[in-house]
Design an enzyme around this catalytic site. Structure first.
Site, PDB file in Angstrom:
ATOM      1  N   ASP A   1       0.913  -1.264  -0.055  1.00 18.58           N
ATOM      2  CA  ASP A   1      -0.081   0.171   0.009  1.00 18.58           C
ATOM      3  C   ASP A   1       0.921   1.323   0.143  1.00 18.58           C
ATOM      4  O   ASP A   1       0.377   2.421  -0.091  1.00 18.58           O
ATOM      5  CB  ASP A   1      -1.056  -0.254   1.176  1.00 18.58           C
ATOM      6  CG  ASP A   1      -0.216  -0.213   2.626  1.00 18.58           C
ATOM      7  OD1 ASP A   1       0.885  -0.454   2.486  1.00 18.58           O
ATOM      8  OD2 ASP A   1      -0.838   0.041   3.550  1.00 18.58           O
TER       9      ASP A   1
ATOM     10  N   HIS B   1       8.665  -4.666  12.666  1.00 23.92           N
ATOM     11  CA  HIS B   1       9.232  -3.365  12.644  1.00 23.92           C
ATOM     12  C   HIS B   1       9.720  -2.833  14.024  1.00 23.92           C
ATOM     13  O   HIS B   1       9.022  -2.871  15.021  1.00 23.92           O
ATOM     14  CB  HIS B   1       8.013  -2.385  12.481  1.00 23.92           C
ATOM     15  CG  HIS B   1       7.633  -2.188  10.856  1.00 23.92           C
ATOM     16  ND1 HIS B   1       7.161  -3.431  10.201  1.00 23.92           N
ATOM     17  CD2 HIS B   1       7.836  -1.175   9.804  1.00 23.92           C
ATOM     18  CE1 HIS B   1       6.992  -2.888   8.907  1.00 23.92           C
ATOM     19  NE2 HIS B   1       7.591  -1.847   8.588  1.00 23.92           N
TER      20      HIS B   1
ATOM     21  N   GLU C   1      12.795   1.682  14.493  1.00 22.62           N
ATOM     22  CA  GLU C   1      12.773   2.835  13.437  1.00 22.62           C
ATOM     23  C   GLU C   1      12.426   4.405  14.164  1.00 22.62           C
ATOM     24  O   GLU C   1      13.433   5.060  13.892  1.00 22.62           O
ATOM     25  CB  GLU C   1      11.447   2.475  12.451  1.00 22.62           C
ATOM     26  CG  GLU C   1      11.544   3.798  11.552  1.00 22.62           C
ATOM     27  CD  GLU C   1       9.979   3.318  10.739  1.00 22.62           C
ATOM     28  OE1 GLU C   1       9.812   4.121   9.519  1.00 22.62           O
ATOM     29  OE2 GLU C   1       9.206   2.303  11.012  1.00 22.62           O
TER      30      GLU C   1
ATOM     31  N   ASP D   1      10.930   0.529   1.261  1.00 17.48           N
ATOM     32  CA  ASP D   1       9.771   0.716   2.348  1.00 17.48           C
ATOM     33  C   ASP D   1       8.550   0.959   1.736  1.00 17.48           C
ATOM     34  O   ASP D   1       7.566   0.106   1.169  1.00 17.48           O
ATOM     35  CB  ASP D   1      10.339   1.879   3.129  1.00 17.48           C
ATOM     36  CG  ASP D   1       9.621   1.590   4.610  1.00 17.48           C
ATOM     37  OD1 ASP D   1       8.691   0.681   4.699  1.00 17.48           O
ATOM     38  OD2 ASP D   1       9.532   2.971   5.271  1.00 17.48           O
TER      39      ASP D   1
END
Length: 367
Positions: A23, A208, A211, A300
């Site tokens: 997306d 994740h 970050e 990403d």
């Protein structure tokens, strides 16, 4: 002295990608088409170039939370089987055109059920789209293999359900599981049940971590949750200090990450946009590569960052003076860390990646 590769050499080089969000990689023109087809009327711009610019500028605020807000529009037009198939097909074709021979593309099924689709319909639509896209790429003379990661949102409560879905479809193209979303306030330990289930099922997962949040997020992802890889992991540099001799000193966590070869899915442009680092030239990927961490280069979100894997590698060439041998090193790292069976990873490395770099003039690699 290392000779920098040309942009065309970088594009032609066989590349492997581990961290790419479905997306976050739509073509701007496709967003507009799907908005018209589905009646989505909240887009901030009505021309492909203007919309592409809006996504990039909105994602460059320096805030991970603001960056994540841009996905409301891409997810908003990805609520039908047809839309999901089209986006996945174009994703595969775009990656193949960029010289990517293997990619793991992730998406969160729970975000695509607003118009009544079941989670299974979402997954099957995306898998079919990837099948059609790789088929179209092959017809155009380009080979790409796509492995799918199913993502659960860390602020939600559906991770166990999504983990079960990943296991159910792992023989149909799903290769692993992930959690994503804002790190602060949503530690990975909230999803321990999902991770424990995946370990029992011998399934792969990445998290994740590191970050926008620091070392505690990385530590929890590894030591509490048992992650196979770290999504981003940039903040591992917070566990590095400079000794009296000027050499980097690794703390216990950083040493563990390096010693156990934990793969770091690093995304330079995205990290600059979200404020995780000040610039590509200051990105810790340069230091971590020197220190021998298992570093990989990733996109990403290609739409939000206006990027491709070739562009990410070109930025690193400019920032750190890398040659083809360095790009091959990153690529082999990614392939070694992929959620594929060992023999399939080895075949891609030995039969496609190494010969591809040799054909472009890369010096032989040490075994």
């Amino acid at each position: 002295m290392t000779t920098p590769p040309t942009p065309e050499q970088i594009r032609l080089a066989p590349k492997a990608l581990l961290h790419d969000h479905l997306d976050g990689g739509l073509r701007a023109a496709t967003v507009l088409d799907l908005a018209r087809e589905t009646g989505y009327d909240r887009l901030p711009a009505q021309g492909p170039a203007e919309l592409e610019t809006w996504f990039h500028e909105a994602a460059s605020s320096g805030s991970l939370e603001r960056y994540l807000e841009t996905f409301a529009h891409t997810v908003g037009v990805m609520q039908t089987v047809g839309a999901l198939q089209r986006v996945a097909s174009e994703c595969a074709q775009d990656l193949a055109a960029d010289g990517v021979v293997y990619a793991e593309v992730r998406f969160a099924p729970e975000l695509h059920v607003e118009e009544g689709l079941a989670l299974e319909q979402v997954v099957e639509a995306v898998l079919e789209g990837f099948r059609l896209g790789t088929q179209a790429a092959a017809a155009a003379g380009r080979s790409v293999r796509i492995g799918t990661l199913l993502t659960a949102m860390r602020h939600a409560a559906r991770s166990s359900e999504i983990a079960e879905l990943a296991v159910r479809y792992r023989d149909a193209g799903v290769v692993g599981f992930d959690i994503a979303g804002a790190e602060a306030g949503f530690p990975p330990t909230r999803h321990l049940d999902a991770f424990e289930y995946l370990r029992r099922e011998n399934a792969h997962f990445t998290i994740h971590a590191g970050e926008a949040f620091g070392l505690p997020s990385i530590w929890e992802a590894l030591q509490w949750c048992g992650a196979d890889r770290l999504g981003h992991g940039v903040r591992i540099v917070d566990d590095l200090t400079v000794g009296v001799d000027g050499a980097p000193k690794l703390g216990r966590l950083a040493a563990y990450v390096r010693d156990t070869r934990v793969p770091l899915e690093m995304c330079p442009s995205s990290n600059v946009q979200t404020g995780a680092v000040a610039s590509v030239a200051e990105h810790p990927i340069g230091l971590l590569r020197k220190l021998g961490f298992r570093v990989t280069v990733n996109t990403d979100n290609r739409l939000m960052s206006g990027t491709t894997l070739s562009r990410e590698m070109a930025l690193l060439v400019d920032a750190f003076g890398y040659g083809l041998e360095d790009l091959r090193w990153f690529t082999v790292n990614a392939m070694k860390s992929a959620f594929l069976p060992f023999d399939e990873r080895l075949a891609l490395i030995e039969d496609i990646i190494k010969p591809g770099y040799a054909a472009l003039g890369a010096a032989p690699s040490a075994r």
